[in-house]
Design a protein around this motif. Structure first.
Motif: not given
Length: 439
Positions: A47-66, A402-408
């Protein structure tokens, strides 16, 4: 009692837990497609946090930039002063749009909801029109305005704001005009929208807001000719087309923007979720001709476009661009593979009424009876929030009923992850069918 149970019990004393998470897990860490809870359990995140973690959780470089930005500047926004981070983020976002004549101005907000509201302001300022058009099943946020406007609004939040029209969306599996071919459903929807423009809005509409693929509405993919025909009608009346690409943007469907697949160029694009890596931001993108209609001080946000968030946007888009070819190829290839395997489940499980999607944005609609198409709402919730969860896969429900499974899953998903998730669905659906005697 595990640590999760202890925390959940204590949280219940302090939070409005009735409007908090449906998944009763307490997350400690997340990396790529994996989520880990405080008790050491591991989950595949589809479900990727309702499609937020699109590139996977904590992609390389993100935490360093923050982290690097946080050491220098935390308080502040993009409204009281400028920052280099704001400039870099603006360049990065606009770089995702090849047509520089059509898309050359961007403004940042904190959420998709805020982005949609700004798009409405721009449309009203520019066209001088008053009516706003939406499509049934559309979802554009949870602020009071967007929550009242969108096509899935709850009656408790009504009535609709003045100057609002909600028109039919060509939902192939449940065409609002009756059983007909997808192309005919599309034609009927466009004709109805044009009728509304002429006889309800009295040719006084400023814009039509829609998702290219309805997300919360149930991963509904319209016929491929729909938006091309719709845009011709809107252009005839000087009505702007606003695309809500909050969920579909930045590669989710196999192209950077979903509108690329429908042979149409919306006048305004609202992006969010995937482009931030998880921090709160949205981008409203349009051309100078439209954005110039806004006046100084028309917009403000206490936290909007802060250096911290802009650094995250830049880092996320940099990672996307660096791996773009691979990510888009993966979305197409594994999206097709997932559809093939899910269609095998369709042949096996009577609970499945429909499987549809583009790229790695797929919806599995569950029904109690394929002939009547009665929504299997309780069963869908059971599969996602009980059985699949216990087997280590995170799915979320969607759809009007509410009868659809989101595959994301994230765009970094591997075939082995797809196989495990579908095997879990297979077992979970089989259990529900046996217990509910669905044949």
């Amino acid at each position: 009692m595990g640590r999760s149970e202890e925390i959940l019990k204590e949280l219940d004393e302090y939070l409005m837990t009735n409007i908090y998470p449906t998944h009763k897990i307490v997350v400690r860490e997340a990396r790529d497609i994996y989520v880990y809870d405080v008790d050491g359990n591991t989950y595949l995140d589809f479900m990727t946090v309702v499609t937020t973690a699109l590139l996977g959780h904590n992609p390389p470089g993100l935490a360093d930039a923050i982290t690097e930005t946080a050491k220098r500047l935390i308080a502040g926004n993009g409204y009281n002063w400028y920052t280099e981070e704001l400039l870099n983020a603006a360049k990065a976002v606009l770089g995702l749009f090849p047509d520089k004549a059509m898309y050359n101005k961007v403004h940042f907000k904190l959420s998709g909801s805020e982005g949609i509201e700004l798009a409405l302001k721009i449309a009203k300022r520019y066209t001088k029109g008053t009516y706003v058009m939406y499509l049934m099943g559309g979802y554009h946020g949870r602020t009071y305005l967007t929550g009242s406007y969108h096509g899935m609004r709850r009656k408790e939040y009504g009535p609709l704001p003045p100057g609002t029209l909600i028109a039919p969306f060509p939902y192939p599996y449940r065409c609002p005009f009756g059983e007909m071919a997808p192309e005919e459903c599309s034609k009927a929807a466009v004709e109805t929208i044009e009728y509304y423009i002429n006889y309800v809005a009295i040719k006084d509409a400023c814009c039509l807001v829609t998702e290219p693929i309805q997300g919360v509405g149930g991963i509904v993919v319209p016929p491929m000719n729909f938006f091309e025909k719709l845009k011709k009608v809107l252009d005839t009346y000087g009505i702007l087309l606003v695309f809500d690409e909050v969920q579909t943007g930045m590669g989710r469907t196999g192209t950077t923007w979903a509108f690329e697949q429908f042979n149409v160029k919306p006048d305004i694009v609202v992006a969010a979720k995937g482009m931030t890596g998880g921090l709160p931001a949205s981008a409203v993108v349009t051309r100078k001709e439209l954005s110039s209609a806004m006046q100084p001080n028309d917009e403000h946000s206490t936290f909007g476009a802060s250096a911290l968030i802009m650094a995250a946007v830049k880092a996320t888009i940099d990672y996307y661009n660096m791996h773009k070819e691979e990510l888009l190829s993966n979305a197409k290839k594994l999206g097709e593979y997932a559809m093939k395997r899910l269609m095998e489940l369709y042949d096996k499980h009577p609970l499945i009424g429909d499987v549809r999607g583009l790229g790695l944005m797929i919806g599995i609609e569950l029904v109690k009876n394929r002939k009547t198409k009665e929504p299997a709402t309780k069963e869908t919730s059971d599969v996602c929030l009980n059985r699949a969860l216990k087997r280590g896969v995170l799915f979320v429900t969607s759809g009007w009923n509410g009868n659809v499974i989101r595959f994301a899953p994230p765009l970094t998903v591997k075939q082995e992850h797809i196989d495990k998730a579908i095997d879990v669905l297979d077992k979970s659906l089989g259990e529900v069918e046996r217990e509910e005697n669905i044949k």
